[in-house]
Enzyme design. Structure first.
Site: not given
Lengths: 283, 305
Positions: B52, B161
């Site tokens: 990341e 999600r």
């Protein structure tokens, strides 16, 4: 490169060193050690290699340069001023309230391609620039200067493994291997060991040179411009504090300004060096 | 019920013809759905691997070279692991990077607390130049992505999600503007992100009890619509905030600041109290941690008293 050209670049390096010491003394803060070790590399880049236009700093086809070891900002700003991006006098506002020349480089300064200072990030952003160059099928190269202490950062190794995967042969990294970081010797704090082999194992093409030899720096860069699908790393073996005797090979002046006495001695040594360079070849 | 992350992937695909757009992901592209863009525009999609920090650094370098960059991963990783790079290389530089994080909040569900990001609104709102947005549903996600693609500078978008009820088909998204979803006179419920449907359900139940609650959806956390908050704080005198985020530094904190500065209303905040989540089904977790219709009704009765 002929002798006259080499002499020119040596003189510029001497000017970069002198200005950097003056700036740091004037600000009573900054990083002399890593500025002095990087000065010859910066001089070759700005006065022989980089295809840039100080009158048009954001020219889209320019070569990019990222000073990932952003703490060497004094030498970087001095190089930009000598190249003509802004007046030399502005250098003496370095680190002062209201100055454009912040303690670490920011993209608000003409000629600065990336804000740096938090170590490792410049190296990673240079990968992004190289990918953009590839997407645009551009001819320019991306040069990035990193420090050896900086190699401790995890993001450097994330970027290291990524660049060969993206075939970034437009990326030329130069490692200022001066062997000291803030707290001491790199080999005591976190040994890099055989750094050339490590980088090579990641898929980079690696050269190891004397980072104070103008011709060696230039030749290594020329070889690195080869478009063979691989990113290039030049390990420039340097001396921390190069050019000022009492700053050499110590971590003491990593991030400390000289006092008056030290300053005068440093300037005297740099003047002596300048006279020596001027005499070179004039037999 | 529709998925925000699918809406995100579809929207990237829809605007993807623009050659300035580059999309990065960190080995979660089939979860964030950036792969929908990646499958069609292979040359402008970069799966960075599980890194990341470098993802964000590369995003900055691409943006400095004129690209419109979308960088995605789960909220907990891209904000948590890459914060310093976001701060120095994107916020301070004010570069054109859109960080779109999925799997924010408790509704990550079974993966548990290690994957449930509850601090990101606070972290990202603290960064100068960043605008912070939490859409309520899939249609709003589409509108947000289309809009910010062509607004210069950095954005943080927080998606969930779980599939969520569709409520905002007929509403436009305007940066910095709250949406008055339902007007009311007795109290105001302000929600951000996917908790809007819970707030609306609570308001409907309150109506049966004779309490007329206004419901405001606040998609933009920064810059927040302080005018709308002040107006409804003043008009109703009672405010309840609802968010799938820590009680600290999120919507509730921002609303508290606005109310404190204008001194006009009583406030109760609903969010995750100073604690971590746990494994379990997403919606059940929200219930357990008090981000529920029942808790909104309970707090409403308390504040009305």
């Amino acid at each position: 490169m002929n002798i006259e050209e080499q002499k020119e670049i040596k003189l510029k390096a001497n000017e970069i060193r002198t200005l950097a010491i003056k700036m740091i003394y004037n600000a009573q803060s900054g990083h002399p050690g890593g500025s002095l070790s990087a000065s010859d590399i910066l001089s070759v880049l700005y006065f022989k290699v980089l295809n840039v236009d100080p009158k048009n700093p954001e020219w889209s086809k320019r070569d990019r340069f990222v000073m990932s070891k952003g703490h060497a900002s004094a030498a970087y700003y001095a190089s930009l001023a000598l190249k003509g991006y802004f007046p030399i006098n502005d250098l003496f506002t370095f680190r002062k309230l209201g100055s454009i020349l912040q303690g670490h480089p920011t993209i608000h300064v003409p000629g600065v391609d990336m804000t740096t200072g938090s170590l490792g990030q410049g190296f990673s952003t240079a990968i992004g620039m190289a990918i953009a160059g590839k997407l645009d099928k551009a001819d320019y190269n991306i040069y990035v200067l990193i420090g050896d202490g900086e190699m401790d950062e995890g993001i450097v190794w994330e970027a290291m493994i990524n660049a060969p995967h993206n075939n970034l042969d437009n990326l030329i990294a130069i490692l200022d291997r001066n062997k000291y970081q803030l707290d001491g010797s790199t080999e005591n704090i976190l040994p890099l060991g055989d750094i050339e082999s490590k980088i090579k194992a990641f898929g980079w093409e690696v050269q190891s040179i004397n980072g104070h030899d103008i011709e060696e720096i230039y030749n290594a860069i020329k070889i690195s411009q080869n478009k063979n699908g691989k990113p290039k790393m030049i390990v420039a073996n340097t001396v921390k504090g190069k050019g000022v005797s009492f700053m050499e090979n110590t971590h003491e002046f990593h991030g400390k300004a000289p006092n008056k006495e030290q300053y005068e001695k440093a300037i005297k040594e740099l003047e002596t060096e300048r006279e020596k360079i001027l005499k070179e070849g004039s037999t | 019920m529709e998925s925000q992350r699918v809406a995100y992937g579809e929207t990237l695909l829809e605007i993807g013809e623009d050659e300035k757009i580059v999309v990065l992901d960190a080995d979660l592209s089939s979860s964030t759905h950036t792969i929908m863009f990646g499958n069609k525009y292979k040359e402008r999609f970069f799966n960075m691997g599980i890194q990341e920090q470098n993802e964000v650094g590369v995003a900055a370098g691409l943006a400095r070279s004129g690209k419109i960059v979308f960088a995605s991963s789960f909220a907990v990783f891209i904000v948590g692991r890459a914060y310093d790079i976001i701060r120095q290389s994107i916020a301070y530089t004010n570069l054109n990077v859109k960080i779109v994080a999925t799997h924010a909040g408790l509704t990550v569900g079974e993966d548990g607390a290690t994957h449930q990001m509850l601090e990101d609104i606070g972290i990202m709102s603290g960064l100068p130049n960043f605008r912070v947005i939490a859409p309520a549903d899939a249609p709003e996600t589409r509108k947000v992505i289309k809009k910010i693609a062509y607004m210069d500078g950095p954005f943080y978008v927080r998606l969930s999600r779980e599939k969520v009820p569709t409520l905002l088909n007929d509403y436009e998204f305007e940066l910095g503007k709250g949406i008055l979803f339902k007007d009311g006179h007795d109290l105001t419920i302000i929600s951000t992100g996917i908790t809007l449907s819970i707030a609306v359900d609570a308001a409907n139940d309150l109506k049966a009890k004779g309490i007329d609650a206004a419901v405001i959806h606040m998609p933009t956390l920064k810059p927040i619509d302080s005018e709308l908050v002040s107006k409804y704080a003043k008009n109703t005198g009672k405010v309840i905030t609802v968010e799938e985020h820590s009680i600290y530094n999120g919507l509730g904190s921002r609303v508290a600041e606005i109310i404190a500065e204008h001194g006009t209303a009583k406030l109760k905040r609903i969010g995750v109290m100073d604690q971590f989540g746990e494994s379990g089904p997403g919606w059940a977790l929200l219930e357990k941690y008090g981000i529920s219709k029942e808790n909104i009704i309970k707090k409403s009765m308390e504040i009305i008293r």
